[in-house]
Design a protein around this motif. Sequence first.
Motif, PDB file in Angstrom:
ATOM      1  N   CYS A   1      58.858  43.418  68.744  1.00 39.22           N
ATOM      2  CA  CYS A   1      59.443  43.916  70.277  1.00 39.22           C
ATOM      3  C   CYS A   1      59.148  45.068  71.363  1.00 39.22           C
ATOM      4  O   CYS A   1      58.969  45.559  71.758  1.00 39.22           O
ATOM      5  N   GLN A   2      58.467  46.017  69.924  1.00 41.56           N
ATOM      6  CA  GLN A   2      58.418  47.586  70.124  1.00 41.56           C
ATOM      7  C   GLN A   2      57.058  47.669  70.656  1.00 41.56           C
ATOM      8  O   GLN A   2      56.005  49.223  70.374  1.00 41.56           O
ATOM      9  N   CYS A   3      55.899  47.520  68.914  1.00 40.50           N
ATOM     10  CA  CYS A   3      54.986  47.641  68.381  1.00 40.50           C
ATOM     11  C   CYS A   3      53.738  46.620  69.005  1.00 40.50           C
ATOM     12  O   CYS A   3      53.861  45.332  69.204  1.00 40.50           O
ATOM     13  N   ALA A   4      52.842  47.328  69.819  1.00 38.74           N
ATOM     14  CA  ALA A   4      51.943  46.699  69.964  1.00 38.74           C
ATOM     15  C   ALA A   4      50.234  47.341  69.368  1.00 38.74           C
ATOM     16  O   ALA A   4      50.409  47.505  69.052  1.00 38.74           O
ATOM     17  N   PRO A   5      49.339  45.755  69.400  1.00 41.75           N
ATOM     18  CA  PRO A   5      48.119  46.317  67.946  1.00 41.75           C
ATOM     19  C   PRO A   5      47.590  47.185  68.656  1.00 41.75           C
ATOM     20  O   PRO A   5      47.292  47.368  69.826  1.00 41.75           O
ATOM     21  N   ARG A   6      46.680  47.453  68.377  1.00 46.31           N
ATOM     22  CA  ARG A   6      45.518  48.909  68.356  1.00 46.31           C
ATOM     23  C   ARG A   6      44.005  48.221  67.710  1.00 46.31           C
ATOM     24  O   ARG A   6      43.131  48.886  68.685  1.00 46.31           O
ATOM     25  N   GLY A   7      44.468  47.044  66.898  1.00 42.55           N
ATOM     26  CA  GLY A   7      42.975  46.726  66.632  1.00 42.55           C
ATOM     27  C   GLY A   7      43.494  44.906  65.797  1.00 42.55           C
ATOM     28  O   GLY A   7      44.591  45.496  66.092  1.00 42.55           O
ATOM     29  N   ASP A   8      42.893  44.892  64.935  1.00 44.48           N
ATOM     30  CA  ASP A   8      43.117  43.279  64.306  1.00 44.48           C
ATOM     31  C   ASP A   8      44.172  43.957  63.456  1.00 44.48           C
ATOM     32  O   ASP A   8      44.269  45.901  62.927  1.00 44.48           O
ATOM     33  N   CYS A   9      45.392  43.030  63.207  1.00 45.43           N
ATOM     34  CA  CYS A   9      45.988  43.445  61.912  1.00 45.43           C
ATOM     35  C   CYS A   9      46.666  41.737  61.577  1.00 45.43           C
ATOM     36  O   CYS A   9      46.353  41.122  62.150  1.00 45.43           O
ATOM     37  N   GLU A  10      47.715  42.498  60.428  1.00 44.02           N
ATOM     38  CA  GLU A  10      48.093  41.217  60.147  1.00 44.02           C
ATOM     39  C   GLU A  10      49.749  41.859  59.593  1.00 44.02           C
ATOM     40  O   GLU A  10      49.848  43.068  59.315  1.00 44.02           O
ATOM     41  N   VAL A  11      50.928  40.983  60.238  1.00 42.14           N
ATOM     42  CA  VAL A  11      52.155  41.486  60.406  1.00 42.14           C
ATOM     43  C   VAL A  11      52.619  40.138  59.625  1.00 42.14           C
ATOM     44  O   VAL A  11      52.388  38.786  59.335  1.00 42.14           O
ATOM     45  N   GLU A  12      53.617  40.174  58.464  1.00 43.52           N
ATOM     46  CA  GLU A  12      54.969  39.190  58.151  1.00 43.52           C
ATOM     47  C   GLU A  12      55.970  39.348  58.294  1.00 43.52           C
ATOM     48  O   GLU A  12      56.745  40.137  58.155  1.00 43.52           O
ATOM     49  N   VAL A  13      56.593  38.148  58.295  1.00 47.85           N
ATOM     50  CA  VAL A  13      58.238  38.004  58.904  1.00 47.85           C
ATOM     51  C   VAL A  13      58.196  37.038  57.695  1.00 47.85           C
ATOM     52  O   VAL A  13      58.332  36.376  57.394  1.00 47.85           O
ATOM     53  N   ALA A  14      60.083  36.861  57.468  1.00 48.96           N
ATOM     54  CA  ALA A  14      60.580  36.488  56.722  1.00 48.96           C
ATOM     55  C   ALA A  14      60.904  35.854  57.110  1.00 48.96           C
ATOM     56  O   ALA A  14      61.120  34.644  56.150  1.00 48.96           O
ATOM     57  N   GLU A  15      61.447  35.026  58.025  1.00 53.45           N
ATOM     58  CA  GLU A  15      61.646  33.808  58.945  1.00 53.45           C
ATOM     59  C   GLU A  15      60.801  32.761  58.554  1.00 53.45           C
ATOM     60  O   GLU A  15      60.291  33.132  59.291  1.00 53.45           O
ATOM     61  N   SER A  16      60.771  31.338  59.175  1.00 51.33           N
ATOM     62  CA  SER A  16      59.734  30.342  59.645  1.00 51.33           C
ATOM     63  C   SER A  16      59.710  30.581  60.566  1.00 51.33           C
ATOM     64  O   SER A  16      60.181  31.101  61.753  1.00 51.33           O
ATOM     65  N   VAL A  17      58.511  30.372  61.857  1.00 51.71           N
ATOM     66  CA  VAL A  17      58.139  30.721  62.149  1.00 51.71           C
ATOM     67  C   VAL A  17      57.084  28.739  63.110  1.00 51.71           C
ATOM     68  O   VAL A  17      56.769  28.226  61.739  1.00 51.71           O
ATOM     69  N   TYR A  18      57.094  28.724  63.832  1.00 51.22           N
ATOM     70  CA  TYR A  18      56.894  27.142  64.665  1.00 51.22           C
ATOM     71  C   TYR A  18      56.279  27.454  66.100  1.00 51.22           C
ATOM     72  O   TYR A  18      56.436  28.611  66.782  1.00 51.22           O
ATOM     73  N   ARG A  19      56.125  26.593  66.643  1.00 53.37           N
ATOM     74  CA  ARG A  19      55.085  26.214  67.546  1.00 53.37           C
ATOM     75  C   ARG A  19      56.221  25.475  68.515  1.00 53.37           C
ATOM     76  O   ARG A  19      57.068  25.249  68.745  1.00 53.37           O
ATOM     77  N   MET A  20      55.999  26.371  69.815  1.00 58.29           N
ATOM     78  CA  MET A  20      56.686  26.438  70.801  1.00 58.29           C
ATOM     79  C   MET A  20      56.254  24.721  71.406  1.00 58.29           C
ATOM     80  O   MET A  20      55.962  24.215  70.570  1.00 58.29           O
ATOM     81  N   ILE A  21      57.885  23.748  71.635  1.00 53.13           N
ATOM     82  CA  ILE A  21      57.678  22.608  72.196  1.00 53.13           C
ATOM     83  C   ILE A  21      56.587  22.537  73.456  1.00 53.13           C
ATOM     84  O   ILE A  21      56.451  23.611  74.477  1.00 53.13           O
ATOM     85  N   PRO A  22      55.548  22.178  73.601  1.00 53.10           N
ATOM     86  CA  PRO A  22      55.099  21.750  74.475  1.00 53.10           C
ATOM     87  C   PRO A  22      55.351  21.379  75.927  1.00 53.10           C
ATOM     88  O   PRO A  22      56.614  21.239  75.984  1.00 53.10           O
ATOM     89  N   GLY A  23      55.225  22.840  76.834  1.00 57.17           N
ATOM     90  CA  GLY A  23      55.747  22.328  78.665  1.00 57.17           C
ATOM     91  C   GLY A  23      56.973  23.651  78.361  1.00 57.17           C
ATOM     92  O   GLY A  23      57.772  23.636  79.111  1.00 57.17           O
ATOM     93  N   SER A  24      57.495  24.541  76.549  1.00 56.36           N
ATOM     94  CA  SER A  24      57.907  25.497  77.456  1.00 56.36           C
ATOM     95  C   SER A  24      57.977  26.347  78.074  1.00 56.36           C
ATOM     96  O   SER A  24      56.597  27.044  78.433  1.00 56.36           O
ATOM     97  N   THR A  25      59.504  27.158  78.646  1.00 51.70           N
ATOM     98  CA  THR A  25      58.268  28.527  79.453  1.00 51.70           C
ATOM     99  C   THR A  25      58.185  29.529  79.397  1.00 51.70           C
ATOM    100  O   THR A  25      58.974  29.894  77.992  1.00 51.70           O
ATOM    101  N   LEU A  26      57.157  30.135  79.013  1.00 54.55           N
ATOM    102  CA  LEU A  26      57.000  31.452  78.660  1.00 54.55           C
ATOM    103  C   LEU A  26      56.986  32.411  79.192  1.00 54.55           C
ATOM    104  O   LEU A  26      56.700  32.543  80.489  1.00 54.55           O
TER     105      LEU A  26
END
Length: 346
Positions: free
Chosen positions: A76-101
Motif C-alpha cells: 500500500c506504500q510502495c510504487a514501482p520505479r520500473g519492471d518488478c517482481e513481488v512475492e506475497v505469502a497468501e493466495s491471490v485471485y482475480r476479482m469477480i467480474p463486475g466488482s467495483t474497483l
Amino acid sequence: MKVTIHSRSDRYEFDADGSKPLLFAGLGDGIALPYACASGTCGSCKATLKSGSVGDAWPAAPGKKGFKSDSQILLCQCAPRGDCEVEVAESVYRMIPGSTLPSGVNARVANWRLLTHDVASWELELHDPMTYEAGQFVLVRFPGVEGQRAYSMVNFEPGSRRLELLIKKKPDGGLSEALFAANPAGTQVRVTGPLGAAVFKPDAGKDVLCIAGGSGVAGMFSILDHAESIGYFEKNSGHLYFGLRSMRDAFFLDRLTSVARYALGALEITVCLSEEAVPDGAAQQYPGLFFAHGFVHEVALKQMTGRLANVHAFLAGPPPAVDAAMRGLILQGKLSPKNISFDKFS
C-alpha cells in the motif's frame, strides 16, 4: 512498467505507471491483493520484492514493525520505479467480474460537526461520484500529512458525490489533533476507494449482527441504511450493539432511535456502557433503544446465546475489542469465521 505478482495460488501480471502504490495498481486491474487497512498501519499487505525497485511513500509506516529484511515492503506504500517482481505469502485471485474497483478522486471537506468531546462527523464533497458497498471505507490524504487515514462511510449512497465519515480524536494523533483544533471545512483532500471486505450481502439472506465500539459504528450505519432501504428487516432480524464508555461519549442516539422505529421491531439496538451504570431515564429518553452495562462484546455474546444459527456478524472498533468479539463468537457462540466480517484499522 510490468509488475509480476507471485502468490501461493498463481502468478499475475499487470501494467503500472508508477503513479500509485502496487496495491492500488493491482486492485485497479482486478487482482485481489491482500490488505486490511490499506494505509500502512496494519502490515497485512506485507510482501517481498524479488527484483526491480520501488519508491516508498512512508518509510516509517507502523505496518513495517517486525520486518526482517530490506526486501520486505508494504504494497500500500510502495510504487514501482520500473519492471518488478513481488512475492506475497497468501493466495491471490482475480476479482469477480463486475466488482467495483478503487480509484482516486479529489474532494473537499464540506462540513465538520463535533458530536462529543472527541468524536466528530464530517462530510466530503467528491469531484466525481463514487459507487461502493455498505460497510466499505475510503482512504483520505490531507495536504502536508504523511500517509493516508482510513474512514468508513456512515451513509449508503452509491453513485453519490457525498461521503459522511466519523473521526475520533486520538492522544498524540497528529492528524486528528490538528483537525479538532481547527475546523477543516473547505480543505481540499484526496480520496481513494472504495476499499474493504466487510460488506453487507443481502442475497445471503442472513440475520444481521453488528458489534461496534465508539466511532467504529460508522460502517454499521451504512449497513443498516442499505438494509432498511430494501426492506431487509421485513424477512430478517437485526441486532446492533453499540459500545461506549459512558453517556458523555454518546452520539447518534436520536438517529438510532429513528432507525429502530423504521425497522418495526425487527432490529434491536442495545447501547452498552462500560464505565458507568445505565442512567435512570435513558430508555425513556431514547424510546426503542435498549441499554446495558458492560463491555459491548460481552453483552452481545450473552444476549445472542442460542440466536446465532443464521447470523452474519460485522465487527468494528478498537482492535482489542474486535479481537475479543471475534474470539467469543467463534469459541462461545460456535459461529463460523466465514460468517464474521471486519476490516482491520490499527
